[in-house]
Design a protein around this motif. Sequence first.
Motif, PDB file in Angstrom:
ATOM      1  N   ARG A 148       1.507  -1.192   0.048  1.00 29.04           N
ATOM      2  CA  ARG A 148      -0.122  -0.138   0.062  1.00 29.04           C
ATOM      3  C   ARG A 148       1.613   1.107   0.036  1.00 29.04           C
ATOM      4  NH1 ARG A 148      -2.405   3.875   3.050  1.00 29.04           N
ATOM      5  NH2 ARG A 148      -1.377   2.673   5.204  1.00 29.04           N
ATOM      6  N   LEU A 149       1.987   1.148   0.788  1.00 25.93           N
ATOM      7  CA  LEU A 149       2.931   2.048   0.353  1.00 25.93           C
ATOM      8  C   LEU A 149       3.588   2.455  -0.236  1.00 25.93           C
ATOM      9  CD1 LEU A 149       4.516   2.257   4.503  1.00 25.93           C
ATOM     10  CD2 LEU A 149       2.006   3.204   3.658  1.00 25.93           C
ATOM     11  N   MET A 150       3.873   1.524  -0.863  1.00 28.63           N
ATOM     12  CA  MET A 150       4.506   1.080  -2.414  1.00 28.63           C
ATOM     13  C   MET A 150       3.418   2.245  -3.094  1.00 28.63           C
ATOM     14  SD  MET A 150       7.515  -1.719  -2.830  1.00 28.63           S
ATOM     15  CE  MET A 150       6.919  -2.927  -1.445  1.00 28.63           C
ATOM     16  N   GLU A 151       2.654   2.007  -3.340  1.00 25.93           N
ATOM     17  CA  GLU A 151       1.675   2.310  -4.006  1.00 25.93           C
ATOM     18  C   GLU A 151       1.197   3.908  -3.783  1.00 25.93           C
ATOM     19  OE1 GLU A 151      -1.170  -0.544  -3.619  1.00 25.93           O
ATOM     20  OE2 GLU A 151      -0.994  -2.011  -5.200  1.00 25.93           O
ATOM     21  N   HIS A 152       1.325   4.528  -3.057  1.00 24.45           N
ATOM     22  CA  HIS A 152       1.546   6.043  -1.915  1.00 24.45           C
ATOM     23  C   HIS A 152       2.852   6.492  -2.611  1.00 24.45           C
ATOM     24  CE1 HIS A 152       0.356   8.684   0.463  1.00 24.45           C
ATOM     25  NE2 HIS A 152       1.165   9.286   0.512  1.00 24.45           N
ATOM     26  N   ILE A 184       3.186 -12.127  -0.634  1.00 20.59           N
ATOM     27  CA  ILE A 184       4.494 -11.922  -1.067  1.00 20.59           C
ATOM     28  C   ILE A 184       5.074 -12.226  -2.433  1.00 20.59           C
ATOM     29  CG2 ILE A 184       6.608 -13.254  -0.815  1.00 20.59           C
ATOM     30  CD1 ILE A 184       6.532 -13.597   2.575  1.00 20.59           C
ATOM     31  N   ALA A 185       4.140 -13.149  -2.361  1.00 18.55           N
ATOM     32  CA  ALA A 185       3.526 -12.997  -4.621  1.00 18.55           C
ATOM     33  C   ALA A 185       3.407 -11.869  -5.117  1.00 18.55           C
ATOM     34  CB  ALA A 185       3.190 -14.342  -5.045  1.00 18.55           C
ATOM     35  N   TYR A 186       2.395 -11.414  -4.815  1.00 16.18           N
ATOM     36  CA  TYR A 186       1.991 -10.352  -4.945  1.00 16.18           C
ATOM     37  C   TYR A 186       2.936  -8.698  -5.216  1.00 16.18           C
ATOM     38  CZ  TYR A 186      -1.696  -6.426  -5.491  1.00 16.18           C
ATOM     39  OH  TYR A 186      -2.268  -5.413  -6.526  1.00 16.18           O
ATOM     40  N   ASN A 187       3.363  -9.199  -3.874  1.00 18.83           N
ATOM     41  CA  ASN A 187       4.416  -7.664  -3.562  1.00 18.83           C
ATOM     42  C   ASN A 187       5.757  -8.083  -4.669  1.00 18.83           C
ATOM     43  OD1 ASN A 187       2.832  -7.429  -1.330  1.00 18.83           O
ATOM     44  ND2 ASN A 187       4.710  -6.545  -0.162  1.00 18.83           N
ATOM     45  N   LEU A 188       6.113  -9.201  -5.015  1.00 23.09           N
ATOM     46  CA  LEU A 188       7.006  -9.817  -6.190  1.00 23.09           C
ATOM     47  C   LEU A 188       6.325  -8.670  -7.615  1.00 23.09           C
ATOM     48  CD1 LEU A 188       8.312 -12.925  -4.787  1.00 23.09           C
ATOM     49  CD2 LEU A 188       9.153 -10.758  -4.201  1.00 23.09           C
ATOM     50  N   ARG A 189       5.466  -9.206  -8.522  1.00 25.72           N
ATOM     51  CA  ARG A 189       4.462  -9.140  -9.137  1.00 25.72           C
ATOM     52  C   ARG A 189       5.206  -7.497  -9.663  1.00 25.72           C
ATOM     53  NH1 ARG A 189      -0.923 -10.779 -10.183  1.00 25.72           N
ATOM     54  NH2 ARG A 189      -1.475  -9.230  -9.792  1.00 25.72           N
ATOM     55  N   GLU A 190       3.802  -6.729  -8.481  1.00 25.04           N
ATOM     56  CA  GLU A 190       4.037  -5.349  -8.800  1.00 25.04           C
ATOM     57  C   GLU A 190       4.591  -4.526  -8.654  1.00 25.04           C
ATOM     58  OE1 GLU A 190       0.887  -4.443  -9.358  1.00 25.04           O
ATOM     59  OE2 GLU A 190      -0.296  -6.679  -9.208  1.00 25.04           O
ATOM     60  N   MET A 191       5.937  -4.890  -7.478  1.00 30.45           N
ATOM     61  CA  MET A 191       7.476  -3.737  -7.166  1.00 30.45           C
ATOM     62  C   MET A 191       7.951  -3.845  -8.633  1.00 30.45           C
ATOM     63  SD  MET A 191       8.797  -4.765  -4.063  1.00 30.45           S
ATOM     64  CE  MET A 191      10.278  -3.685  -3.535  1.00 30.45           C
ATOM     65  N   ALA A 211      12.438 -11.276   3.175  1.00 30.29           N
ATOM     66  CA  ALA A 211      13.186 -10.653   2.882  1.00 30.29           C
ATOM     67  C   ALA A 211      12.817  -9.956   1.841  1.00 30.29           C
ATOM     68  CB  ALA A 211      14.266 -10.805   2.849  1.00 30.29           C
ATOM     69  N   LEU A 212      12.344 -11.084   0.513  1.00 27.90           N
ATOM     70  CA  LEU A 212      11.918 -10.467  -0.826  1.00 27.90           C
ATOM     71  C   LEU A 212      10.805 -10.200  -1.268  1.00 27.90           C
ATOM     72  CD1 LEU A 212      12.604 -14.335  -2.886  1.00 27.90           C
ATOM     73  CD2 LEU A 212      14.184 -11.374  -3.214  1.00 27.90           C
ATOM     74  N   GLY A 213       9.837  -9.866  -0.466  1.00 28.09           N
ATOM     75  CA  GLY A 213       8.697  -9.339  -0.431  1.00 28.09           C
ATOM     76  C   GLY A 213       8.558  -7.526  -0.309  1.00 28.09           C
ATOM     77  N   ILE A 214       9.955  -7.221   0.129  1.00 29.83           N
ATOM     78  CA  ILE A 214      10.623  -5.880  -0.180  1.00 29.83           C
ATOM     79  C   ILE A 214      11.428  -5.992  -0.844  1.00 29.83           C
ATOM     80  CG2 ILE A 214       8.718  -5.410   1.394  1.00 29.83           C
ATOM     81  CD1 ILE A 214      11.708  -5.021   3.380  1.00 29.83           C
ATOM     82  N   GLY A 215      12.436  -6.586  -1.197  1.00 30.43           N
ATOM     83  CA  GLY A 215      12.917  -6.974  -2.051  1.00 30.43           C
ATOM     84  C   GLY A 215      13.739  -6.641  -3.420  1.00 30.43           C
ATOM     85  N   VAL A 216      12.648  -5.985  -4.050  1.00 27.17           N
ATOM     86  CA  VAL A 216      12.640  -6.096  -5.144  1.00 27.17           C
ATOM     87  C   VAL A 216      12.684  -4.673  -5.847  1.00 27.17           C
ATOM     88  CG1 VAL A 216      11.991  -6.241  -7.567  1.00 27.17           C
ATOM     89  CG2 VAL A 216      11.108  -7.656  -6.132  1.00 27.17           C
TER      90      VAL A 216
END
Length: 324
Positions: A148-152, A184-191, A211-216
């Motif tokens: 949510r914060l990354m989309e912001h 986590i998979a959603y974050n990987l795709r969206e990042m 770690a990967l969930g915020i690491g792309v």
Amino acid sequence: MAKTAQKRTFLLEFEKPLVELQARIDQIRELGEEKQLDVSGQLQELEGKVEQLRQEIFSTLTPAQKLQIARHPRRPSTLDYVQAMCDEWLELHGDRRGSDDLALIGGIARLDGRAVVIIGHQKGRDTKDNVARNFGMASPGGYRKAMRLMEHANRFSMPIITFIDTPGAYAGVEAEKLGQGEAIAYNLREMFSLEVPIISTVIGEGGSGGALGIGVAEKLMMFEHSVYTVASPEACAAILWKDAKKSEQAAQALKITAYDLKDLGIIDQILPEPPGCAHSDPLATAEILKQAILENLEYLSQLPTDKLKELRYQKFRNIGVFIE
């Protein structure tokens, strides 16, 4: 008072000779002041030995010892770096689905006058705080809050800075019920689709999908005594040899150190730590991190959106590709 302070000092086994030598220096200095003796020659000699011993210890650490440093309870955390580096900071809460995970925090900051969004894992300082923050192991709500914060950030053209410091995503039954893998998979795709610069730094322990969930990111940095691994050495040893006591052997095989990962092309930059590691001088460590982030931001901010996304894509496509 001295006993209380001593109890609160957390020492790793290989740090003890340094502390003992430093204690000897302090005793000689106090004795010299008390007896009004000139002990400058002795002090200079011993301080030289301290520097030499420190260099010997921290330049020859094994992967297992680096893991101990990465897990050090006094190692600077995300909030420590935010406080030391940022001109302003406003923490934002909640994933807008009924959860506000304290193990993964984020907000809007001003870094050297520039608005950025900072997201990172947050461990506790004591048992009570660690329980509240689940030892830095985020739940699905934490990763949804991060997204949510990354989309912001993407909406308002603010660069994203992430700090990785987790043993892994929380693996409890409740987390699985709430969709840990999907979050986590959603974050990987969206990042991969975000149109702003992303810089990630492993500040302590980088564990698995947590770690990967915020690491792309286009730029992935690591402090020299941090670790980044697909599974903890203890878990790896238990799986491979049915014996967690073989974790030191697993740590060696997993290639978890910054230098190993730089050689493998997984990380882009190794950040040096002050003498005695990050926990010995958090402010100096924060300054090293801040300068590295600003330099990378200066470069990435000049790139067009399609180039940023291509850098991110190619970085992860190249991981695991080897030519014999």
